[in-house]
Design a protein around this motif. Structure first.
Motif, short mmCIF file in Angstrom:
data_model
loop_
_atom_site.label_atom_id
_atom_site.label_comp_id
_atom_site.label_asym_id
_atom_site.label_seq_id
_atom_site.Cartn_x
_atom_site.Cartn_y
_atom_site.Cartn_z
N PHE A 1 0.82 -1.20 0.00
CA PHE A 1 0.00 0.00 0.00
C PHE A 1 0.87 1.27 0.00
O PHE A 1 0.58 2.23 -0.71
CB PHE A 1 -0.94 0.00 1.21
N LEU B 1 2.01 1.78 -3.39
CA LEU B 1 0.92 2.33 -4.21
C LEU B 1 0.82 3.85 -4.02
O LEU B 1 0.67 4.62 -4.97
CB LEU B 1 -0.39 1.65 -3.82
N LEU B 2 0.94 4.26 -2.73
CA LEU B 2 0.84 5.70 -2.44
C LEU B 2 1.95 6.47 -3.15
O LEU B 2 1.71 7.51 -3.76
CB LEU B 2 0.94 5.94 -0.93
N PHE C 1 1.43 6.91 -6.75
CA PHE C 1 0.53 8.02 -7.06
C PHE C 1 1.32 9.33 -7.13
O PHE C 1 1.14 10.13 -8.04
CB PHE C 1 -0.56 8.11 -6.00
N ALA D 1 3.27 9.40 -10.28
CA ALA D 1 2.41 9.66 -11.43
C ALA D 1 2.07 11.14 -11.51
O ALA D 1 2.10 11.74 -12.59
CB ALA D 1 1.13 8.83 -11.32
N VAL E 1 2.91 13.92 -14.47
CA VAL E 1 1.98 14.86 -15.11
C VAL E 1 2.56 16.27 -15.05
O VAL E 1 2.52 17.01 -16.03
CB VAL E 1 0.60 14.81 -14.42
N MET F 1 -6.05 10.06 -13.47
CA MET F 1 -5.55 10.25 -12.11
C MET F 1 -6.68 10.07 -11.08
O MET F 1 -6.46 9.53 -10.00
CB MET F 1 -4.94 11.64 -11.95
N PHE G 1 -7.08 6.49 -10.50
CA PHE G 1 -5.98 6.03 -9.63
C PHE G 1 -6.34 6.33 -8.17
O PHE G 1 -6.20 5.47 -7.29
CB PHE G 1 -4.71 6.76 -10.04
N VAL G 2 -6.82 7.54 -7.92
CA VAL G 2 -7.20 7.92 -6.56
C VAL G 2 -8.28 6.99 -6.03
O VAL G 2 -8.21 6.52 -4.89
CB VAL G 2 -7.68 9.39 -6.51
N VAL H 1 -8.86 3.93 -6.85
CA VAL H 1 -8.25 2.64 -6.53
C VAL H 1 -7.56 2.71 -5.17
O VAL H 1 -7.75 1.81 -4.32
CB VAL H 1 -7.23 2.24 -7.63
N ILE H 2 -6.80 3.76 -4.94
CA ILE H 2 -6.09 3.91 -3.67
C ILE H 2 -7.07 3.94 -2.50
O ILE H 2 -6.91 3.23 -1.51
CB ILE H 2 -5.22 5.19 -3.67
N PRO I 1 -7.53 15.85 -9.02
CA PRO I 1 -7.09 14.55 -8.48
C PRO I 1 -6.38 14.67 -7.13
O PRO I 1 -6.62 13.85 -6.23
CB PRO I 1 -6.12 14.04 -9.55
N LEU I 2 -5.57 15.70 -6.95
CA LEU I 2 -4.86 15.85 -5.68
C LEU I 2 -5.86 16.09 -4.55
O LEU I 2 -5.76 15.51 -3.46
CB LEU I 2 -3.85 17.00 -5.74
N PHE J 1 -7.68 12.96 -3.76
CA PHE J 1 -6.85 12.07 -2.95
C PHE J 1 -6.93 12.44 -1.47
O PHE J 1 -7.17 11.60 -0.61
CB PHE J 1 -5.40 12.13 -3.44
#
Lengths: 165, 487
Positions: free
Chosen positions: A13, A16-17, A20, A23, A27, B37, B40-41, B43-44, B95-96, B99
């Motif tokens: 986990f 995974l964080l 992110f 990623a 961007v 994104m 992705f968030v 999923v997290i 997205p941020l 999150f």
């Protein structure tokens, strides 16, 4: 739930964080490139097909960079708006205090519609729109449409702008 | 090399294909990346929720999946609204925020479980904070969408600057002047207004209103702040009479400390004023003046007010002082977490008081460790950086100042909270933006981010194809401009 699985999910986990975050940084990086105009196609290039415009943009960008140095962006180097960049896209750029200007100046020395930058062929020309205090290209006052070389500074009131490739 | 560089763009070009048909071509608006994104968030957040339910020995079930899908749907709808009304906005801001908000919900739910267990042992029932936080998230997102729809150009806000300023001041002062039954004192601070069961902190909205006012005020009065006065010790000091706005802000923030007994809001308010003056003038002397005023205020207020002394005592001696109980618990929790944390659902964050709101960062640090806490700080850093980038790219001074101030407000709140929780600075009552439980803070911060996205959209939007040029205005109008001679 076995201890091993708990440990694995814990590490997984966290990974995974951080994925992110990476990623997001990616961007940011790609955005940096596109917004600084490097990937932007040359203004005035063929715009008939939208499909694959990205590829074409890259190709034409590669070709034209060494050949003809056409400016790609306008950068404000001095004044209240210092740091602002505008990508040149072939449309004229209006500068002045009017709200609908491309670059809105809050400067007592600038007129409502102060100057216009427009493209003719590969070159950009600056034109004073009857401003009170005048527009200066390097040190010379602009009277008629004048060609703007890359890197020359245009002074409007307290704002200085430059064209860059 | 060239291959990898283009990769991140591919989703955006394919995703915005439909958009390109109507808009002028060639300017990628990168909404596709935003959607990726957001996925992705989701999923997290879903896996975080699943981990918690696994580690708390209950079966994860399909319920977790539904929560995840609901989360994705909520932000997916917001994404569609952004696509519609702010298509060129920054692709990373939403997205941020998603999150932070999503993870905040998970952490609050985590503490709810702990609270419920503790209450069961004591034979009581604890009230969960997560459901109401979900409601506030929805309200915040609705407000977010409404704002980007209604405010189609941020420059219109500048026209309401003085209205905003007045409304902000009133909102800021309201809890202080209202009688106790409407504005109760909670945890030593008189910050809330509660009507029936509904209670909110007007200061969260006052912050944004005042930011709008200051941005517009500084744009029109910039000259005032750059006029050099006396030169002393090689530094240009401003003229004494130009100090008035700073002094007013200073007096107001002292007033908040005295009347509302809230250190955090006062600090945030004064910090925002200082930084906005600094951004507008680029003169560090304003920061110096502000900091010395702040130091003076602290020195005067410290012996006079008991609640200040308590805070400082708790900060200096968290392990021995009576008032350091919360901080002590939080520090032990974070120490328990260590580098990698105890795993989601594996720690006992609920024994820290206010683990859902003020101390949510210590909850995160206990269960995810230093590595996990660093992720949150990175996300805040990225959010601030995107905000400052919006400020840099803004095409008008008002937008520049407003975006700069808004992103500073986010980062300053994080600094004050994280510094307080980790014992770097005295603990103050600010909320961690988007993460902590608290309706006003969440909704207020969504308003803040909506403004950022709006400014970003207008600065990245390709220029409209030249609108019908005004036919050369009549000569009588064209030359009737006031010329100011340089003094």
């Amino acid at each position: 739930m076995s201890e091993l699985v708990i440990q694995l999910t814990r590490v997984g986990f966290l990974a995974l964080l951080w994925l992110f975050v990476l990623a997001a940084l990616r961007v940011v990086r790609s955005d940096l490139r596109s917004a600084s105009g490097l990937k932007m196609p040359v203004p005035g290039s063929n715009k008939s097909s939208n499909k694959g415009s990205d590829k074409k943009a890259k190709a034409s960008g590669k070709q034209s960079r060494p050949k003809s140095k056409s400016p790609r962006q306008l950068v404000v180097t001095e004044g209240a708006l210092a740091g602002t960049r505008i990508t040149l896209e072939g449309r004229p750029i209006m500068i002045g205090r009017a709200d609908d200007s491309t670059l809105v100046l809050d400067d007592d020395y600038a007129s409502t519609r102060h100057a216009r930058l427009s493209q003719r062929g590969q070159d950009w020309h600056v034109e004073d729109l009857g401003s009170t205090n005048g527009t200066y290209l390097d040190r010379a006052k602009v009277s008629g449409p004048t060609k703007v070389p890359i890197g020359a500074s245009i002074r409007i009131g307290k704002t200085v702008i430059e064209l860059r490739s | 090399m060239a291959r990898t560089e283009t990769d991140p763009d591919n989703p955006s070009t394919s995703g915005s294909g439909a958009q390109e048909a109507t808009n002028p071509p060639r300017t990628p608006n990168r909404r596709g990346i935003e959607l990726v994104m957001l996925g992705f968030v989701a999923v997290i957040v879903t896996s975080a929720l699943a981990l918690i339910s696994i580690n708390q020995e209950s079966q994860p079930g399909t319920q977790v999946l539904y929560y995840g899908l609901a989360f994705l749907a909520l932000f997916g709808l917001t994404h569609l609204a952004v696509r519609r009304w702010a298509p060129y906005g920054d692709p990373l801001i939403l997205p941020l925020v998603a999150f932070l908000n999503g993870f905040g919900l998970v952490l609050i739910h985590r503490v709810d479980i702990g609270d419920a267990a503790a209450a069961e042992r004591a034979g009581e029932t604890a009230n969960a904070a997560a459901p109401s936080q979900v409601l506030y998230t929805a309200i915040g997102l609705v407000l977010f969408v409404l704002l980007i729809k209604i405010v189609s150009d941020h420059r219109t806000l500048a026209k309401y600057a003085y209205t905003c300023g007045l409304a902000g001041l009133v909102a800021l002062a309201l809890p202080a002047v209202l009688p106790g039954f409407i504005a109760p004192t909670k945890n030593g601070a008189k910050l809330w207004i509660s009507i029936g069961s509904l209670s909110f902190q007007p200061a969260e909205f006052a912050k944004i209103l005042l930011l709008v006012f200051f941005a517009a005020f500084l744009v029109s009065k910039r000259e005032l702040f750059t006029t050099a006065g006396r030169r002393f010790l090689g530094i240009d000091f401003p003229r004494a009479r130009d100090l008035a706005p700073v002094l007013v802000a200073w007096a107001a923030s002292i007033g908040i400390v005295v009347l509302e007994r809230d250190l955090g809001t006062s600090l945030l308010f004064f910090g925002i004023v200082l930084v906005m003056i600094y951004i507008a003038t680029e003169r560090a002397v304003w920061i110096a003046i502000g900091l010395s005023l702040f130091a003076l205020g602290c020195a005067v207020a410290y012996p006079l007010f008991g609640h200040l002394q308590e805070r400082v005592d708790a900060w200096l001696n968290p392990l021995t002082s009576d008032s350091g109980y919360q901080l002590r618990k939080a520090l032990f929790g974070m120490a328990e977490g260590g580098i990698g944390g105890s795993g989601l659902g594996g720690g006992r964050p609920a024994i820290v008081p206010y683990a859902k709101s003020d101390f949510i960062l210590s909850t995160a640090a206990e269960e995810l460790g230093l590595l996990g806490l660093a992720v949150f700080l990175m996300v805040y850093l990225l959010l601030t950086a995107r905000g400052l980038r919006v400020a840099l790219a803004a095409r008008d001074s008002f937008g520049k100042l407003l975006a700069g101030g808004l992103s500073f407000a986010i980062s300053f709140q994080v600094f004050v909270v994280a510094g307080g929780v980790t014992g770097l600075i005295p603990l103050t009552g600010l909320t961690t933006p988007f993460l902590a439980a608290g309706g006003s803070s969440l909704v207020g911060n969504y308003v803040l981010v909506a403004l950022l996205l709006r400014i970003s959209d207008s600065s990245r939007r390709p220029q409209q194809p030249s609108r019908p040029q005004p036919k050369q205005p009549p000569i009588a109008e064209a030359h009737t401009e006031l010329v100011e001679r340089p003094r």
